[in-house]
Design an enzyme around this catalytic site. Sequence first.
Site, mmCIF file in Angstrom:
data_model
loop_
_atom_site.group_PDB
_atom_site.id
_atom_site.type_symbol
_atom_site.label_atom_id
_atom_site.label_comp_id
_atom_site.label_asym_id
_atom_site.label_seq_id
_atom_site.Cartn_x
_atom_site.Cartn_y
_atom_site.Cartn_z
ATOM 1 N N LYS A 180 0.845 -1.190 0.000
ATOM 2 C CA LYS A 180 0.000 0.000 0.000
ATOM 3 C C LYS A 180 0.886 1.247 0.000
ATOM 4 O O LYS A 180 1.420 1.641 1.018
ATOM 5 C CB LYS A 180 -0.938 0.034 1.215
ATOM 6 C CG LYS A 180 -1.980 1.172 1.060
ATOM 7 C CD LYS A 180 -2.503 1.752 2.347
ATOM 8 C CE LYS A 180 -1.651 2.798 2.961
ATOM 9 N NZ LYS A 180 -1.641 4.113 2.250
ATOM 10 N N GLU A 255 10.451 1.683 10.099
ATOM 11 C CA GLU A 255 11.463 2.718 9.860
ATOM 12 C C GLU A 255 10.770 4.061 10.004
ATOM 13 O O GLU A 255 9.924 4.417 9.196
ATOM 14 C CB GLU A 255 12.077 2.539 8.464
ATOM 15 C CG GLU A 255 13.442 3.172 8.336
ATOM 16 C CD GLU A 255 13.383 4.617 7.900
ATOM 17 O OE1 GLU A 255 13.569 5.493 8.780
ATOM 18 O OE2 GLU A 255 13.132 4.882 6.722
ATOM 19 N N CYS A 289 13.760 11.221 5.808
ATOM 20 C CA CYS A 289 13.913 10.919 7.242
ATOM 21 C C CYS A 289 15.347 11.098 7.714
ATOM 22 O O CYS A 289 15.607 11.235 8.906
ATOM 23 C CB CYS A 289 13.415 9.508 7.538
ATOM 24 S SG CYS A 289 14.201 8.264 6.510
ATOM 25 N N GLU A 393 10.014 16.294 14.718
ATOM 26 C CA GLU A 393 10.386 16.173 13.304
ATOM 27 C C GLU A 393 9.515 17.122 12.478
ATOM 28 O O GLU A 393 8.295 16.998 12.451
ATOM 29 C CB GLU A 393 10.189 14.735 12.818
ATOM 30 C CG GLU A 393 10.623 14.565 11.384
ATOM 31 C CD GLU A 393 10.592 13.126 10.900
ATOM 32 O OE1 GLU A 393 11.547 12.699 10.238
ATOM 33 O OE2 GLU A 393 9.601 12.419 11.171
#
Length: 489
Positions: A180, A255, A289, A393
Amino acid sequence: PTMAHSKALLVLENFIGGKFVPCSSYIDSYNPSTGDVYCRVPDSGKEEVEAAVKAAKDAFPIWSSRSPLERSQILNKLADLIEHDLEAFAQAESKDQGKTITFARTVDIPRTVHNFRFFASSILHHVTECTEMPTVGCVHYTSRAPVGVAGLISPWNLPLYLLTWKIAPAIVCGNTVVAKPSEMTSVTAWMMCKLLEKAGVPPGVVNVVFGTGAKAGEALVCHPDVPLISFTGSTLTAQRITEKSAPHCKRLSLELGGKNPAIIFDDADLSQCIPATVRSSFANQGEICLCTSRIFVQKGVYSEFLKRFVAEAKKWKTGNPSDPTVDVGALISKEHLEKVKNYVKKAQAEGARVLCGEGVDPLALPPGNQKGYFMLPTVIAEVKDDSCCMQEEIFGPVTCVVAFDTEEEVIKRANGVKYGLAATVWSGNVGRVHRVAHRLQSGLVWTNCWLVRDLNLPFGGMKASGIGREGAKDSYEFFTEVKTITIKH
């Protein structure tokens, strides 16, 4: 939209059991550089996931019994087909995600091709173990077998690059997959599906279900016949995946985010450090990331670094992603752009100084891109360590620069966040480089460079940056079950 308008829209379909299947409802996907809807993506749910898992389960016995060499050859063929269409894939990725055409051409699509070639090769070099126990007349050996149907959920920042980094090891090990992609960036995954049959991938080995995390992702994670989930995305979503998959004892590879520090010592070579750190802060609009978002600079070079860093950041050109001279494309969505801009506002409210970019410099855009989701590379100084800009973040073209005195102090400050994905250290002192690298709580530490990757090596984070590792050996271990067999002779 008028009928004439809707005719021009690209309409994607799910790929299940080797066939494209229409969906009963769709969601809009926007072109980030214009702000217009340009694509309709299936809004899949339980039914579609059910059909895809069934197709994957049915395909598993035959695919898993093929030799690694046969699977390897098919992956190499797929790599060739994608490489042949590299330009079309790059154009589509840039349009769909907002990233520059240059980045898509040089990073995303070449890396996609490399993912398939690398795992096609590495599968041929894994060996199993054997030990002997002469005293009891036994020999033990291990064998590895694919697990079954793997659920793969990939994000919107590096769409095909991160999706294929999961698909390649999963299928080369003999698993079948239900993938997905992000609903915001589904086009290149759909384009790849068109090449699967030609590459020789049997029907049902790779199934792609498009839709949201809340509907399609949830159905996949909760499905009892999907024993593995590999996910790249936010820590918040990962918590939900962990909760939902716990009753089924699923195997997870997660992750997640990063709040990555760069540590720049007085003896760093600034002529190399500055361009590399500008790149590590703003590449792909800061939507990686691994991007640097906290820059710690030792007092001796702080003012010089800041001056040169800001001057270099201002040279980066923001605009139409399809213009090859542009360095910074559009952010993924209107909501995401607002979120990133709000972090800059918060920093200002807290008394930090915005040295360039958002709210400081004028952003001039071409006529066709006025409604796009653009933002200039933004540098913030004098921000406190406990500020949300230093703790959370941001995932945009924003980086914070702060000063430090000692090695001891900077290690403590660099480790003072919940994340631990990547770090960079800049110093000419080899002893210091090793000392600092050992003490940073980070899955990856680059010294005097950034984003130099070898797929043989483990990739992944500590703390809230994830669980598990990916890489030649690590992906192989994740996507297979090991069995110990003892023979008494």
